[in-house]
Design a protein around this motif. Structure first.
Motif, PDB file in Angstrom:
ATOM      1  N   ILE A  55      33.005  26.495   6.394  1.00  0.00           N
ATOM      2  CA  ILE A  55      34.334  25.831   5.702  1.00  0.00           C
ATOM      3  C   ILE A  55      35.373  25.808   6.740  1.00  0.00           C
ATOM      4  O   ILE A  55      36.063  24.847   6.674  1.00  0.00           O
ATOM      5  CB  ILE A  55      34.432  26.742   4.511  1.00  0.00           C
ATOM      6  CG1 ILE A  55      33.471  26.492   3.347  1.00  0.00           C
ATOM      7  CG2 ILE A  55      35.882  26.275   3.667  1.00  0.00           C
ATOM      8  CD1 ILE A  55      33.668  27.383   2.169  1.00  0.00           C
ATOM      9  N   PHE A  56      35.738  26.780   7.367  1.00  0.00           N
ATOM     10  CA  PHE A  56      36.751  27.024   8.212  1.00  0.00           C
ATOM     11  C   PHE A  56      36.602  25.904   9.273  1.00  0.00           C
ATOM     12  O   PHE A  56      37.677  25.088   9.610  1.00  0.00           O
ATOM     13  CB  PHE A  56      36.839  28.388   8.717  1.00  0.00           C
ATOM     14  CG  PHE A  56      38.016  28.350   9.918  1.00  0.00           C
ATOM     15  CD1 PHE A  56      39.235  28.531   9.241  1.00  0.00           C
ATOM     16  CD2 PHE A  56      37.966  28.551  11.215  1.00  0.00           C
ATOM     17  CE1 PHE A  56      40.474  28.888  10.081  1.00  0.00           C
ATOM     18  CE2 PHE A  56      38.939  28.768  12.269  1.00  0.00           C
ATOM     19  CZ  PHE A  56      40.273  28.596  11.568  1.00  0.00           C
ATOM     20  N   LEU A  57      35.493  25.788   9.893  1.00  0.00           N
ATOM     21  CA  LEU A  57      35.486  24.624  10.960  1.00  0.00           C
ATOM     22  C   LEU A  57      34.975  23.338  10.654  1.00  0.00           C
ATOM     23  O   LEU A  57      35.639  22.263  11.145  1.00  0.00           O
ATOM     24  CB  LEU A  57      34.065  25.208  11.837  1.00  0.00           C
ATOM     25  CG  LEU A  57      34.542  26.625  12.708  1.00  0.00           C
ATOM     26  CD1 LEU A  57      33.095  26.785  13.318  1.00  0.00           C
ATOM     27  CD2 LEU A  57      35.720  26.523  13.537  1.00  0.00           C
ATOM     28  N   ASN A  58      34.462  22.990   9.367  1.00  0.00           N
ATOM     29  CA  ASN A  58      33.992  21.693   9.098  1.00  0.00           C
ATOM     30  C   ASN A  58      34.510  21.253   7.603  1.00  0.00           C
ATOM     31  O   ASN A  58      34.196  20.029   7.267  1.00  0.00           O
ATOM     32  CB  ASN A  58      32.409  21.733   9.004  1.00  0.00           C
ATOM     33  CG  ASN A  58      31.915  22.187  10.451  1.00  0.00           C
ATOM     34  OD1 ASN A  58      32.477  21.713  11.434  1.00  0.00           O
ATOM     35  ND2 ASN A  58      31.032  22.958  10.380  1.00  0.00           N
ATOM     36  N   GLY A  59      34.937  21.978   6.806  1.00  0.00           N
ATOM     37  CA  GLY A  59      35.506  21.871   5.496  1.00  0.00           C
ATOM     38  C   GLY A  59      34.297  22.033   4.512  1.00  0.00           C
ATOM     39  O   GLY A  59      33.262  21.978   4.893  1.00  0.00           O
ATOM     40  N   ILE A  60      34.659  22.068   3.314  1.00  0.00           N
ATOM     41  CA  ILE A  60      33.587  22.043   2.219  1.00  0.00           C
ATOM     42  C   ILE A  60      32.777  20.952   2.136  1.00  0.00           C
ATOM     43  O   ILE A  60      31.714  20.949   1.597  1.00  0.00           O
ATOM     44  CB  ILE A  60      34.365  22.312   0.719  1.00  0.00           C
ATOM     45  CG1 ILE A  60      35.037  21.282   0.278  1.00  0.00           C
ATOM     46  CG2 ILE A  60      35.093  23.743   0.885  1.00  0.00           C
ATOM     47  CD1 ILE A  60      35.679  21.420  -1.286  1.00  0.00           C
ATOM     48  N   THR A  61      33.048  19.794   2.439  1.00  0.00           N
ATOM     49  CA  THR A  61      32.090  18.573   2.413  1.00  0.00           C
ATOM     50  C   THR A  61      31.097  18.778   3.369  1.00  0.00           C
ATOM     51  O   THR A  61      30.067  18.089   3.382  1.00  0.00           O
ATOM     52  CB  THR A  61      32.828  17.193   2.804  1.00  0.00           C
ATOM     53  OG1 THR A  61      33.433  17.316   3.848  1.00  0.00           O
ATOM     54  CG2 THR A  61      33.861  17.147   1.635  1.00  0.00           C
ATOM     55  N   ALA A  62      31.296  19.615   4.331  1.00  0.00           N
ATOM     56  CA  ALA A  62      30.048  19.871   5.239  1.00  0.00           C
ATOM     57  C   ALA A  62      28.856  20.807   4.475  1.00  0.00           C
ATOM     58  O   ALA A  62      27.809  20.874   5.609  1.00  0.00           O
ATOM     59  CB  ALA A  62      30.689  20.449   6.763  1.00  0.00           C
ATOM     60  N   LEU A  63      29.207  21.539   3.824  1.00  0.00           N
ATOM     61  CA  LEU A  63      28.380  22.487   3.154  1.00  0.00           C
ATOM     62  C   LEU A  63      27.070  21.917   2.319  1.00  0.00           C
ATOM     63  O   LEU A  63      27.332  20.726   1.831  1.00  0.00           O
ATOM     64  CB  LEU A  63      29.063  23.336   2.067  1.00  0.00           C
ATOM     65  CG  LEU A  63      30.076  24.295   2.879  1.00  0.00           C
ATOM     66  CD1 LEU A  63      30.382  25.144   1.550  1.00  0.00           C
ATOM     67  CD2 LEU A  63      29.188  25.490   3.758  1.00  0.00           C
ATOM     68  N   PRO A  64      25.892  22.191   2.638  1.00  0.00           N
ATOM     69  CA  PRO A  64      24.784  21.660   1.744  1.00  0.00           C
ATOM     70  C   PRO A  64      25.168  21.861   0.193  1.00  0.00           C
ATOM     71  O   PRO A  64      25.670  22.784  -0.291  1.00  0.00           O
ATOM     72  CB  PRO A  64      23.554  22.445   2.011  1.00  0.00           C
ATOM     73  CG  PRO A  64      24.030  23.307   3.100  1.00  0.00           C
ATOM     74  CD  PRO A  64      25.464  23.337   3.282  1.00  0.00           C
ATOM     75  N   LYS A  65      24.872  20.726  -0.543  1.00  0.00           N
ATOM     76  CA  LYS A  65      24.803  20.740  -1.965  1.00  0.00           C
ATOM     77  C   LYS A  65      24.136  21.937  -2.570  1.00  0.00           C
ATOM     78  O   LYS A  65      23.198  22.306  -2.081  1.00  0.00           O
ATOM     79  CB  LYS A  65      24.350  19.476  -2.686  1.00  0.00           C
ATOM     80  CG  LYS A  65      25.149  18.383  -2.322  1.00  0.00           C
ATOM     81  CD  LYS A  65      26.648  18.121  -2.575  1.00  0.00           C
ATOM     82  CE  LYS A  65      27.358  17.112  -2.241  1.00  0.00           C
ATOM     83  NZ  LYS A  65      28.671  17.129  -1.441  1.00  0.00           N
ATOM     84  N   GLY A  66      24.670  22.427  -3.605  1.00  0.00           N
ATOM     85  CA  GLY A  66      24.308  23.615  -4.357  1.00  0.00           C
ATOM     86  C   GLY A  66      24.500  25.060  -3.408  1.00  0.00           C
ATOM     87  O   GLY A  66      23.932  25.845  -3.974  1.00  0.00           O
ATOM     88  N   HIS A  67      25.520  25.129  -2.525  1.00  0.00           N
ATOM     89  CA  HIS A  67      25.591  26.156  -2.071  1.00  0.00           C
ATOM     90  C   HIS A  67      26.609  26.992  -2.789  1.00  0.00           C
ATOM     91  O   HIS A  67      27.470  26.386  -3.058  1.00  0.00           O
ATOM     92  CB  HIS A  67      26.096  26.096  -0.598  1.00  0.00           C
ATOM     93  CG  HIS A  67      25.837  26.877   0.550  1.00  0.00           C
ATOM     94  ND1 HIS A  67      25.884  28.186   0.089  1.00  0.00           N
ATOM     95  CD2 HIS A  67      25.240  26.781   1.731  1.00  0.00           C
ATOM     96  CE1 HIS A  67      25.389  28.937   1.158  1.00  0.00           C
ATOM     97  NE2 HIS A  67      24.823  27.978   2.143  1.00  0.00           N
TER      98      HIS A  67
END
Length: 132
Positions: free
Chosen positions: A120-132
Motif C-alpha cells: 500500500i505504501f509503495l503502490n497504493g491500494i489499487t495495486a493489492l489483489p482483490k479479496g485482500h
C-alpha cells in the motif's frame, strides 16, 4: 532497530518489509508488550513518560525508515513525513492489540501485515489483489 547497511543492495520494498517484521517481532516480546501497556496507561499523567516514549518512537521507528527513504534519494523533510505515515500503517495492528489487550500477532500475521503495508505504501491500494 537501525536498518542494516548491507541491505542497501535490496529493493526498497524488501528493506521496508524487513524493517516492519523486525519491529513487530521486537515489540511483540512479552516484556515489550507490558512496557507498551504501561506507557499507554500512564503517559497522560506523567509527561516524562510521554517524552521518553516520543524519543524512542522517533529513534527506533521513524528514524530508521527515514534513513531507508533517504538512501533512496528522498529529501530529509519528505523522508521524515513519509516515514511517519509508513510507521503508523505498519504498527497499527500491533498498537490495537496492545490497547485492547488482544494476543500478539503470530509470525504469519506479522508477515501478512508487512506485505500489505509495504504494498500500500509503495503502490497504493489499487495495486493489492482483490479479496485482500
Amino acid at each position: 532497530l537501525d536498518p542494516d547497511p548491507s541491505e542497501r543492495s535490496k529493493t526498497l520494498a524488501d528493506r521496508l518489509r524487513t524493517f516492519v517484521l523486525r519491529v513487530q517481532q521486537q515489540l511483540s516480546k512479552e516484556q515489550n508488550l507490558q512496557i507498551a501497556r504501561v506507557i499507554y496507561r500512564e503517559a497522560i499523567a506523567f509527561r516524562e513518560i510521554t517524552e521518553i516514549a516520543r524519543l524512542n518512537f522517533y529513534r527506533n521507528q521513524i528514524g530508521p525508515v527515514e534513513r531507508i527513504l533517504g538512501d533512496e534519494g528522498f529529501e530529509e523533510d519528505e523522508a521524515r513525513q513519509l516515514a511517519s505515515h509508513f510507521v503508523v500503517m505498519a504498527l497499527g495492528k500491533w498498537q490495537r492489540r496492545v490497547i485492547f489487550d488482544e494476543p500478539a500477532m503470530t509470525q504469519t500475521q506479522m508477515e501478512e501485515q508487512a506485505d500489505i503495508v509495504t504494498q500500500i505504501f509503495l503502490n497504493g491500494i489499487t495495486a493489492l489483489p482483490k479479496g485482500h
